[in-house]
Write a protein that holds these residues in place. Structure first.
Motif, PDB file in Angstrom:
ATOM      1  N   MET A 153      24.944  99.560 105.146  1.00 52.72           N
ATOM      2  CA  MET A 153      25.126 101.650 105.286  1.00 52.72           C
ATOM      3  C   MET A 153      23.411 101.398 105.279  1.00 52.72           C
ATOM      4  O   MET A 153      22.692 102.242 105.694  1.00 52.72           O
ATOM      5  N   GLY A 158      21.405 103.858 106.495  1.00 56.82           N
ATOM      6  CA  GLY A 158      21.614 105.486 105.387  1.00 56.82           C
ATOM      7  C   GLY A 158      22.345 104.946 103.963  1.00 56.82           C
ATOM      8  O   GLY A 158      21.405 103.860 103.403  1.00 56.82           O
ATOM      9  N   GLU A 183      24.277 109.756 104.264  1.00 59.82           N
ATOM     10  CA  GLU A 183      23.715 109.469 105.696  1.00 59.82           C
ATOM     11  C   GLU A 183      24.841 108.560 106.400  1.00 59.82           C
ATOM     12  O   GLU A 183      24.644 107.127 105.687  1.00 59.82           O
ATOM     13  N   THR A 184      25.243 108.476 107.249  1.00 63.05           N
ATOM     14  CA  THR A 184      26.273 107.464 107.927  1.00 63.05           C
ATOM     15  C   THR A 184      25.243 106.478 109.195  1.00 63.05           C
ATOM     16  O   THR A 184      26.362 106.122 109.577  1.00 63.05           O
ATOM     17  N   VAL A 185      24.593 106.772 109.827  1.00 62.91           N
ATOM     18  CA  VAL A 185      23.946 107.042 111.192  1.00 62.91           C
ATOM     19  C   VAL A 185      25.276 106.408 112.396  1.00 62.91           C
ATOM     20  O   VAL A 185      24.949 107.774 113.158  1.00 62.91           O
TER      21      VAL A 185
END
Length: 450
Positions: A153, A158, A183-185
């Motif tokens: 990630m 992320g 943040e997981t894009v």
């Protein structure tokens, strides 16, 4: 007939599950077996794929997959795929898209993409000692010991954005949280977040146990309750809006000024009246859920988040808002929603892959905008009808075909009724009455006897 519990149901073959169901609950109805099997895919590999999406599957449940064209979003033209069974949703969205096509279209802005998760735990010791240890050593250790989980990630820009120790003891005795921001894009990120949280819990327990400044009683008092992401994502939010000069909003015999006054009042009522806001927001979600389902995302999470956000100020309220400033009408929605365009069904379900292809293979942020636009368009179309012609005229015309199908009307009869109701308001009673006249019978029961 009194039903009995079943043992080992999940181990039965699909045919075995159907046989048990029909014998136990449907009085051996052979037609039920035919109904279930007629929805199987002829392609065995495709059916196997669908079977493995869930557990104890015995058939497929189809929904209409439709298209709403002419959406101008950020100066790019889109056709939006929508999976929905409710009459008029796709038609209303398409009508709103066409209306705004020549008025500048829709604009979207991704405000934030932060997602949240929590380690919920109980602790009965010295709060200041816990807080100091968290800031001095534990916080850094939490990040360090999830490096293997976050590696991929982080390579996509992320990962973990922030960690906080939250004291909730004012609400529940001895209750604390580790609040993680992520943040997981382009992935929805549920599995990623939950994996991080479970490691946080292990690290927290180990670090407290190894810290000599905590007493044995304090160490023993630390109990992990659960580790889970939150579907309430008020910091993962997108705005969609439309605007134009007021004079461009004339509607039939209604002047632009009168239309704006009525429209604005309708929005204001939804802002202050929860009874209206619930139906108002349900209409918004008609558009949103349709696109979320079509793109293989979790519409239940999106629904839960949207309704939580609608109540964030202490009273349930409208998700959409409008204003008139310097002669410009502006209508917008701020939508919190966590979506993904990679992972889950997005790379497995053939129709989902097709839907994302229709949308140009959007990023998660772009999809957030498209979904918000669908909700805004749906709401604009509904309010436009409500304050002018009324909602039933258009909705019931779309519902006409459902009524005729229930009556098992022929194709010629359907053509007759579509023409018959061109200049009339559709009601269920009116359709039944006219249908009986056409068939030369006094009631629907006579038709069913035949």
């Amino acid at each position: 007939m009194k039903h009995q519990p079943v043992e080992g149901f999940s181990k039965l073959s699909k045919e075995g599950k159907i046989e048990w169901l029909v014998n136990e609950y449907l009085n051996g109805d052979e037609k039920a077996i035919q109904t279930l099997k007629q929805y199987w895919n002829d392609d065995a590999d495709l059916q196997k794929l669908h079977d493995e999406f869930s557990e104890n599957t015995i058939s497929n449940f189809y929904m209409p997959f439709g298209l709403a064209p002419n959406f101008l979003i950020n100066d790019e033209l889109y056709t939006i795929p929508m999976a929905v069974e409710e009459s008029s949703v796709v038609a209303a969205a398409s009508k709103a898209a066409k209306f705004w096509l020549d008025r500048g279209g829709f604009k979207t802005t991704v405000i934030s993409t932060t997602k949240l998760g929590h380690v919920h735990f109980m602790y009965e010791g010295d709060v200041e000692k816990l807080r100091n240890a968290f800031e001095a050593t534990i916080k850094a250790k939490l990040i360090e010991e999830t490096n293997d989980i976050t590696k991929n990630m982080r390579a996509r820009n992320g990962g973990i954005l922030n960690l906080e120790l939250i004291d909730k003891t004012a609400d529940l005795e001895n209750y604390f949280q580790i609040k993680g921001s992520f943040e997981t894009v382009d992935s929805m990120g549920a599995n990623f977040i939950n994996s991080c949280l479970e490691q946080f819990a292990k690290t927290l327990k180990n670090e407290i146990d190894a810290d000599a400044t905590f007493s044995t009683e304090e160490k023993d008092s630390l109990q992990i309750v659960m580790c889970i992401l939150s579907n309430f994502t008020p910091d993962c939010i997108v705005r969609a809006e439309v605007s134009c000069p007021v004079e461009q909003l004339a509607e039939g015999n209604v002047s632009a000024e009168e239309f704006v006054e009525k429209f604005s009042r309708a929005v204001r009522i939804a802002e202050i009246e929860p009874y209206r806001a619930t139906t108002h927001n349900k209409g918004i979600m008609n558009g949103i859920d349709s696109v979320v389902i079509a793109t293989g995302n979790d519409f239940r999470a999106v629904e839960a988040c949207a309704h939580s956000y609608a109540a964030k100020d202490g009273q349930y309220s409208s998700l959409t808002h409008c204003e008139v400033k310097d002669g410009i009408f502006r209508f917008w929605i701020d939508l919190p929603t966590a979506l993904g365009t990679i992972g889950g069904l997005t790379s497995l379900h053939p129709i989902v892959k097709l839907a994302l292809g229709i949308l140009g293979k959007p990023s998660a942020g772009e999809l957030m905008g498209i979904v918000a636009v669908a909700g805004l368009a749906q709401n604009f179309a509904a309010l436009r009808s409500l304050v002018t012609t009324g909602i039933q005229k258009g909705h019931m015309k779309m519902h006409l075909m459902n009524i005729l199908n229930q009556l098992e009307a022929t194709e010629d009869e359907k053509k007759y009724f579509v023409n018959f109701f061109k200049d009339k308001t559709v009601t269920h009673h009116f359709v039944i009455e006219e249908f009986c006249k056409l068939r030369g019978v006094k009631s629907v029961e006579e038709i069913k006897k035949d």
